[in-house]
Enzyme design. Structure first.
Site, PDB file in Angstrom:
ATOM      1  CD  GLU A 190     -49.848  24.125  33.845  1.00 42.50           C
ATOM      2  OE1 GLU A 190     -48.951  24.110  32.954  1.00 42.50           O
ATOM      3  OE2 GLU A 190     -50.303  23.052  34.256  1.00 42.50           O
TER       4      GLU A 190
ATOM      5  CE  LYS B 281     -52.560  20.344  32.498  1.00 40.42           C
ATOM      6  NZ  LYS B 281     -51.284  20.625  32.427  1.00 40.42           N
TER       7      LYS B 281
ATOM      8  CB  CYS C 299     -51.346  24.022  30.509  1.00 39.96           C
ATOM      9  SG  CYS C 299     -49.400  23.874  29.959  1.00 39.96           S
TER      10      CYS C 299
HETATM   11  O1  KGT Z   1     -46.305  20.282  37.200  1.00 34.84           O
HETATM   12  C1  KGT Z   1     -46.362  21.523  37.461  1.00 34.84           C
HETATM   13  O2  KGT Z   1     -45.621  21.723  38.551  1.00 34.84           O
HETATM   14  C2  KGT Z   1     -46.927  22.317  36.592  1.00 34.84           C
HETATM   15  N1  KGT Z   1     -47.563  21.699  35.745  1.00 34.84           N
HETATM   16  C3  KGT Z   1     -47.076  21.775  34.181  1.00 34.84           C
HETATM   17  O3  KGT Z   1     -45.943  22.651  34.092  1.00 34.84           O
HETATM   18  C4  KGT Z   1     -47.388  21.162  33.236  1.00 34.84           C
HETATM   19  C5  KGT Z   1     -47.317  19.521  33.459  1.00 34.84           C
HETATM   20  S1  KGT Z   1     -45.776  18.868  33.125  1.00 34.84           S
HETATM   21  N2  KGT Z   1     -47.224  21.534  31.842  1.00 34.84           N
HETATM   22  C6  KGT Z   1     -47.953  21.340  30.905  1.00 34.84           C
HETATM   23  O4  KGT Z   1     -49.004  20.718  30.702  1.00 34.84           O
HETATM   24  C7  KGT Z   1     -47.266  21.727  29.476  1.00 34.84           C
HETATM   25  C8  KGT Z   1     -47.964  21.231  28.063  1.00 34.84           C
HETATM   26  C9  KGT Z   1     -47.226  21.581  26.936  1.00 34.84           C
HETATM   27  O5  KGT Z   1     -46.291  21.841  27.000  1.00 34.84           O
HETATM   28  C10 KGT Z   1     -47.923  20.989  25.801  1.00 34.84           C
HETATM   29  O6  KGT Z   1     -49.117  20.851  25.567  1.00 34.84           O
HETATM   30  O7  KGT Z   1     -47.217  21.161  24.528  1.00 34.84           O
END
Ligand code: KGT
Length: 322
Positions: A83, A157, A199
Site C-alpha cells: 500500500e 479499499k 491493509c
Molecule cells: O494513506 C495513505 O496514503 C495510504 N494508506 C494507509 O497507509 C492506510 C490508511 S492510514 N493504513 C492503514 O490502513 C493501516 C492499518 C493498520 O495499521 C492496522 O489495521 O492496524
C-alpha cells in the site's frame, strides 16, 4: 544451500517441519527437503516487497523498479508491492494533490516494467484520483496488472482505517479517502486466483470468507501497518486469515520512517494455507520469494474440510451481494 538451516520452527506442514533460512525465508518441506523450486504444475514462485515510501514519486519508483527486477531474476511470476508504493504524503493536501488516474503517467511507466520483466504485478494501495464530485479525496485502489502490462482488475479499499490511540497513532483515512463499495471476484493469475484486499481489510474476516467462497487461492493484503498495531497484531492476523480460509496469504509491507510523523511496521511475508510463514523480508527495503503450491493447498483442504463443516444452520451464511 549450506548456509541455510538455522532452526526449525513450530509451524507444521502436515508431518513436516518449517526451516528458517538465513535469507529470512522459511522453507517448508518434508524432513528438511527444500521445496523452493518452481515450474511443475501447480507451483509458481511469487515475490513480496517491502519498502519505505516517501513523498517523492520518482525515488519510490526507482526503489520498487529494482525490487521487481530482483524478484523477476529469481524467477517470480507475480510481484506484490505494498500500500502506498507510489508515495506516502506528508499531509492530506499533498496526498490528494499527487493522486493520478489509472491511466496516468505512473501506471503507464509501471506497465512498461511489467512487460520488460514479464511479471504480473499486484499494485496495492495506489492513490487513485477521486471523482469530479469528490475531488478532495482519493480512492485507495489495489490494481492487478498482467505481464503484458494491462490492468486486469481493480479493488477500492472498503474498510477505512480510523484509530486514535493517544500518544501513539491517530489516523482517520476517511479524511482523504473515499470508501470502495464492492468486493471484486478473485483474479485468475499464473499462481492461482488472487483475492484483492488492502491493509486494514485484514481485520475483517467477512471480506476474506467472501473472497474464499468466490474461489480465492491467495488472499493479498498490501499494507502500511502502523508500528504500534503491527507489533501487536500483524503476523497473528495474517496467519489466522491463511489458516481459517485455507489460502495462501501474501502481505507486502511498508517499513520504517516515511516522515517525522509516520512509521510502518514492515515484516512483509507470505503465509501458506497451513499457517506457516514461508517467506519474510529482512529489515528495510527487501523482496523475498516463495512458492505457491496449489496441489499443497488442495491437500490441506482435503485433509481438513472446514468448508464442509460449517454450521450455517446456526449462524447463517455470508451472502454474496450480486
Ligand atoms: O494513506 C495513505 O496514503 C495510504 N494508506 C494507509 O497507509 C492506510 C490508511 S492510514 N493504513 C492503514 O490502513 C493501516 C492499518 C493498520 O495499521 C492496522 O489495521 O492496524
Amino acid at each position: 544451500m549450506t548456509s541455510i538451516l538455522l532452526r526449525a520452527l513450530f509451524c507444521k506442514r502436515t508431518s513436516s517441519i518449517c526451516w528458517q533460512v538465513f535469507s529470512g525465508v522459511r522453507y517448508c518441506g518434508t524432513g528438511g527437503k527444500m521445496s523452493a523450486g518452481c515450474g511443475s504444475s501447480g507451483r509458481t514462485l511469487i515475490g513480496v516487497c517491502q519498502m519505505t515510501s516517501r513523498s517523492d514519486k520518482e525515488d519510490n519508483f526507482q526503489v520498487y523498479s529494482e525490487l521487481i527486477e530482483r524478484a523477476a531474476t529469481r524467477g517470480a511470476k507475480i510481484v506484490f508491492l505494498p500500500e502506498g508504493f507510489d508515495y506516502l504524503g506528508r499531509g492530506i493536501p499533498q496526498t490528494v494533490s499527487m493522486a493520478e488516474t489509472l491511466h496516468g503517467e505512473l501506471m503507464t511507466r509501471i506497465s512498461a516494467l511489467a512487460k520488460k520483466h514479464d511479471v504480473w504485478l499486484s499494485l496495492g494501495g495506489f492513490h487513485e484520483k477521486g471523482s469530479e464530485s469528490d475531488s478532495n479525496r482519493v480512492y485507495n485502489t489495489h490494481v492487478m496488472m498482467n505481464s503484458q502490462g494491462a490492468i486486469v482488475a481493480t479493488y477500492r479499499k472498503t474498510h477505512l482505517f480510523h484509530v486514535d490511540i493517544p500518544g501513539q497513532v491517530r489516523l482517520k483515512e476517511t479524511d482523504w479517502t473515499i470508501p470502495g463499495g464492492e468486493i471484486v471476484a478473485p483474479v485468475p493469475t499464473p499462481a492461482g486466483k488472487v483475492g484483492l484486499a488492502i491493509c486494514y481489510d485484514l481485520r475483517f474476516p467477512e471480506l476474506c470468507i467472501s473472497l474464499a467462497q468466490m474461489g480465492a487461492d491467495i488472499l493479498t493484503f498490501p499494507s502500511a501497518f502502523t508500528q504500534t498495531t503491527g507489533m501487536a497484531h500483524w503476523e497473528v492476523l495474517l496467519r489466522a486469515r491463511a489458516i481459517e480460509n485455507q489460502c495462501y496469504v501474501v502481505a507486502a509491507a511498508q517499513t520504517g520512517a516515511h516522515n517525522e510523523k509516520r512509521r510502518s511496521y514492515g515484516h512483509a511475508m507470505i503465509v501458506d494455507p497451513w499457517g506457516c510463514v514461508v517467506a519474510c523480508c529482512h529489515e528495510g527495503t527487501d523482496v523475498c520469494v516463495a512458492e505457491v503450491d496449489l496441489d499443497y493447498l488442495h491437500k490441506v483442504r482435503r485433509e481438513m474440510p472446514v468448508w464442509e463443516h460449517r454450521r450455517h444452520d446456526i449462524y447463517g451464511h455470508i451472502e454474496l451481494k450480486t
